[in-house]
Scaffold this motif. Structure first.
Motif, PDB file in Angstrom:
ATOM      1  N   MET A  20      77.141  38.802 -10.842  1.00 30.68           N
ATOM      2  CA  MET A  20      76.730  39.708 -12.110  1.00 30.68           C
ATOM      3  C   MET A  20      76.255  40.848 -11.628  1.00 30.68           C
ATOM      4  N   PRO A  21      76.575  42.024 -12.446  1.00 30.16           N
ATOM      5  CA  PRO A  21      75.753  43.259 -12.040  1.00 30.16           C
ATOM      6  C   PRO A  21      74.535  43.441 -12.211  1.00 30.16           C
ATOM      7  N   ARG A  22      73.828  44.124 -11.527  1.00 31.03           N
ATOM      8  CA  ARG A  22      71.979  44.301 -11.737  1.00 31.03           C
ATOM      9  C   ARG A  22      72.061  45.316 -12.765  1.00 31.03           C
ATOM     10  N   LEU A  23      71.019  45.077 -13.593  1.00 35.05           N
ATOM     11  CA  LEU A  23      70.901  46.041 -14.931  1.00 35.05           C
ATOM     12  C   LEU A  23      69.740  46.924 -14.920  1.00 35.05           C
ATOM     13  N   ILE A  24      69.777  47.697 -15.442  1.00 32.73           N
ATOM     14  CA  ILE A  24      68.558  48.767 -15.683  1.00 32.73           C
ATOM     15  C   ILE A  24      68.605  49.014 -17.042  1.00 32.73           C
ATOM     16  N   THR A  25      67.557  49.017 -17.860  1.00 38.92           N
ATOM     17  CA  THR A  25      67.696  49.312 -19.467  1.00 38.92           C
ATOM     18  C   THR A  25      66.872  50.703 -19.535  1.00 38.92           C
ATOM     19  N   VAL A  26      67.477  51.574 -20.163  1.00 36.78           N
ATOM     20  CA  VAL A  26      66.920  52.750 -20.624  1.00 36.78           C
ATOM     21  C   VAL A  26      66.390  52.601 -22.129  1.00 36.78           C
ATOM     22  N   THR A  49      66.599  43.933 -15.552  1.00 39.52           N
ATOM     23  CA  THR A  49      65.232  43.584 -14.867  1.00 39.52           C
ATOM     24  C   THR A  49      64.511  44.760 -14.445  1.00 39.52           C
ATOM     25  N   LEU A  50      64.908  45.765 -14.677  1.00 40.98           N
ATOM     26  CA  LEU A  50      64.152  47.170 -14.679  1.00 40.98           C
ATOM     27  C   LEU A  50      64.320  48.050 -15.916  1.00 40.98           C
ATOM     28  N   ARG A 102      67.519  57.052  -8.439  1.00 43.05           N
ATOM     29  CA  ARG A 102      66.091  57.175  -7.583  1.00 43.05           C
ATOM     30  C   ARG A 102      65.364  56.157  -8.077  1.00 43.05           C
ATOM     31  N   ASP A 103      65.188  55.956  -9.430  1.00 43.35           N
ATOM     32  CA  ASP A 103      64.290  54.740  -9.938  1.00 43.35           C
ATOM     33  C   ASP A 103      64.611  53.900  -9.390  1.00 43.35           C
ATOM     34  N   ILE A 104      65.884  53.226  -9.086  1.00 36.91           N
ATOM     35  CA  ILE A 104      65.973  51.856  -8.642  1.00 36.91           C
ATOM     36  C   ILE A 104      66.039  51.780  -7.034  1.00 36.91           C
ATOM     37  N   GLU A 105      65.989  52.739  -6.481  1.00 37.05           N
ATOM     38  CA  GLU A 105      65.931  52.876  -4.942  1.00 37.05           C
ATOM     39  C   GLU A 105      64.169  52.700  -4.850  1.00 37.05           C
ATOM     40  N   THR A 106      63.456  53.405  -5.908  1.00 36.18           N
ATOM     41  CA  THR A 106      61.849  53.373  -5.554  1.00 36.18           C
ATOM     42  C   THR A 106      61.424  52.053  -5.981  1.00 36.18           C
ATOM     43  N   LEU A 107      62.131  51.278  -6.981  1.00 38.61           N
ATOM     44  CA  LEU A 107      61.498  49.917  -7.701  1.00 38.61           C
ATOM     45  C   LEU A 107      61.955  49.009  -6.746  1.00 38.61           C
ATOM     46  N   ALA A 108      62.621  49.089  -5.528  1.00 38.35           N
ATOM     47  CA  ALA A 108      62.985  48.240  -4.509  1.00 38.35           C
ATOM     48  C   ALA A 108      61.562  48.029  -3.577  1.00 38.35           C
ATOM     49  N   ARG A 109      60.721  48.820  -3.833  1.00 33.64           N
ATOM     50  CA  ARG A 109      59.521  48.846  -3.141  1.00 33.64           C
ATOM     51  C   ARG A 109      58.109  48.560  -4.001  1.00 33.64           C
ATOM     52  N   VAL A 110      58.247  49.133  -4.937  1.00 34.64           N
ATOM     53  CA  VAL A 110      57.055  49.046  -5.844  1.00 34.64           C
ATOM     54  C   VAL A 110      57.328  48.545  -7.256  1.00 34.64           C
ATOM     55  N   ALA A 111      56.482  48.067  -8.462  1.00 34.15           N
ATOM     56  CA  ALA A 111      56.885  47.561  -9.562  1.00 34.15           C
ATOM     57  C   ALA A 111      56.694  48.826 -10.455  1.00 34.15           C
ATOM     58  N   ASP A 114      52.559  40.487  -5.479  1.00 33.41           N
ATOM     59  CA  ASP A 114      53.193  41.206  -4.345  1.00 33.41           C
ATOM     60  C   ASP A 114      54.802  40.717  -4.288  1.00 33.41           C
ATOM     61  N   ASP A 115      54.817  39.382  -4.408  1.00 28.84           N
ATOM     62  CA  ASP A 115      56.313  39.035  -4.385  1.00 28.84           C
ATOM     63  C   ASP A 115      57.265  39.120  -5.617  1.00 28.84           C
ATOM     64  N   LEU A 116      56.426  39.738  -6.775  1.00 26.04           N
ATOM     65  CA  LEU A 116      57.143  39.917  -7.959  1.00 26.04           C
ATOM     66  C   LEU A 116      57.317  41.617  -8.020  1.00 26.04           C
ATOM     67  N   GLY A 117      56.768  42.379  -7.113  1.00 24.80           N
ATOM     68  CA  GLY A 117      56.799  43.717  -7.207  1.00 24.80           C
ATOM     69  C   GLY A 117      57.793  44.379  -6.766  1.00 24.80           C
ATOM     70  N   VAL A 118      58.779  43.757  -6.098  1.00 32.57           N
ATOM     71  CA  VAL A 118      60.015  44.424  -5.487  1.00 32.57           C
ATOM     72  C   VAL A 118      61.383  44.014  -6.204  1.00 32.57           C
ATOM     73  N   ALA A 119      62.230  44.853  -6.276  1.00 33.21           N
ATOM     74  CA  ALA A 119      63.611  44.259  -6.702  1.00 33.21           C
ATOM     75  C   ALA A 119      64.349  44.577  -5.557  1.00 33.21           C
ATOM     76  N   PRO A 120      65.726  43.588  -5.639  1.00 34.24           N
ATOM     77  CA  PRO A 120      66.687  43.787  -4.813  1.00 34.24           C
ATOM     78  C   PRO A 120      67.122  45.515  -4.450  1.00 34.24           C
ATOM     79  N   GLY A 121      67.388  45.785  -3.371  1.00 36.71           N
ATOM     80  CA  GLY A 121      67.574  47.136  -3.034  1.00 36.71           C
ATOM     81  C   GLY A 121      69.130  47.483  -3.521  1.00 36.71           C
ATOM     82  N   PRO A 122      69.381  48.628  -3.550  1.00 37.60           N
ATOM     83  CA  PRO A 122      70.467  49.315  -4.041  1.00 37.60           C
ATOM     84  C   PRO A 122      71.665  49.028  -3.261  1.00 37.60           C
TER      85      PRO A 122
END
Length: 253
Positions: free
Chosen positions: A1-7, A84-85, A102-111, A245-253
């Motif tokens: 399944m693709p990962r999804l960002i909602t606008v 998920t984002l 850029r949002d996706i890449e950054t949200l791999a590190r922070v919430a 912290d373990d909920l504060g990151v997402a799978p990387g791009p």
């Protein structure tokens, strides 16, 4: 399944005239491999007019509801959010190339994160925000301190986060304005964020925008709105609840 960002976009009948341009800027986004976007459009009202100007695209989810201004519309859209984002985008603004990536890449590190924007003037010229903070990790009280002095350095509508963080904070407060500031300060109170210095959005300046109305800036109401968002952030800090912290990151791009 693709990962999804909602606008997520609130809109009202009469404030929908730039929606096709907004949609085009979304279609032009290039996402990291394995990622897709969806667009949750929520009308502040029940006319159905804003959604009618858009093409039949399965990536678009539109909803209507009782009018309650933008904060209510934003939060109501969370009921249909599958990503998920989540990224905010107003109905008259435009995403710049690479914004979602850029949002996706950054949200791999922070919430959560926010990013620079450019004001788009009626003559087509653009100007940058004069007070952007340095790029990268943000001090945990920067925006709270700035807002207390009525000098917020970022456009709070230029915000992306883990969807569950937004849910945990109750979405956007049901205010007559400044709801984006309210969520920004609440997120800052419970978990670190980052600032992306590369502009991600054209913020359209025009006479029809809500914040261009003198009624929006009526002193007592404006003061009350900001007091509510400052009090919310203050109490969250006093409670010392933190986003794990373990909920504060997402799978990387």
């Amino acid at each position: 399944m693709p990962r999804l960002i909602t606008v997520l976009t609130p809109v009202f009948d009469g404030g929908h005239h730039h929606l096709r341009e907004t949609y085009a800027s979304l279609c032009a986004q290039e996402l990291p491999s394995g990622w897709e976007w969806e667009w949750c459009l929520q009308e502040d009202g029940r006319t159905g007019v804003p959604a009618s100007v858009l093409p039949d695209d399965p990536r678009i989810s539109s909803g209507t509801g009782l009018p309650g201004r933008a904060g209510v519309a934003r939060t109501m859209a969370l009921a249909r959010t599958r990503g998920t984002l989540v990224r905010t985008l107003d109905a008259d603004d435009l995403l710049l190339p690479g914004a979602l990536a850029r949002d996706i890449e950054t949200l791999a590190r922070v919430a959560w994160c926010t990013s620079a924007g450019l004001d788009l003037h009626p003559d087509g010229t653009t100007t940058a925000g004069p007070y952007d903070p340095p790029p990268g990790p943000l001090p945990d009280d920067l925006f709270l301190t700035e807002q207390r002095h009525d000098r917020l350095s970022v456009l709070a509508a230029n915000f992306a986060a883990h969807t569950d963080l937004v849910r945990a904070l109750g979405g956007w407060p049901a205010l007559s304005g400044a709801e984006t500031v309210g969520l920004l300060l609440a997120a800052e109170a419970v978990t670190p964020g980052e600032f992306i210095a590369e502009p991600s959005m054209l913020y359209r300046k025009h006479d029809g925008q809500t914040t261009a109305s003198s009624h929006y800036w009526e002193a007592d109401e404006s003061r009350a709105r900001l007091q509510i968002v400052l009090d919310r952030a203050r109490v969250l800090r006093l409670l010392d609840w933190k986003w794990p912290d373990d909920l504060g990151v997402a799978p990387g791009p």
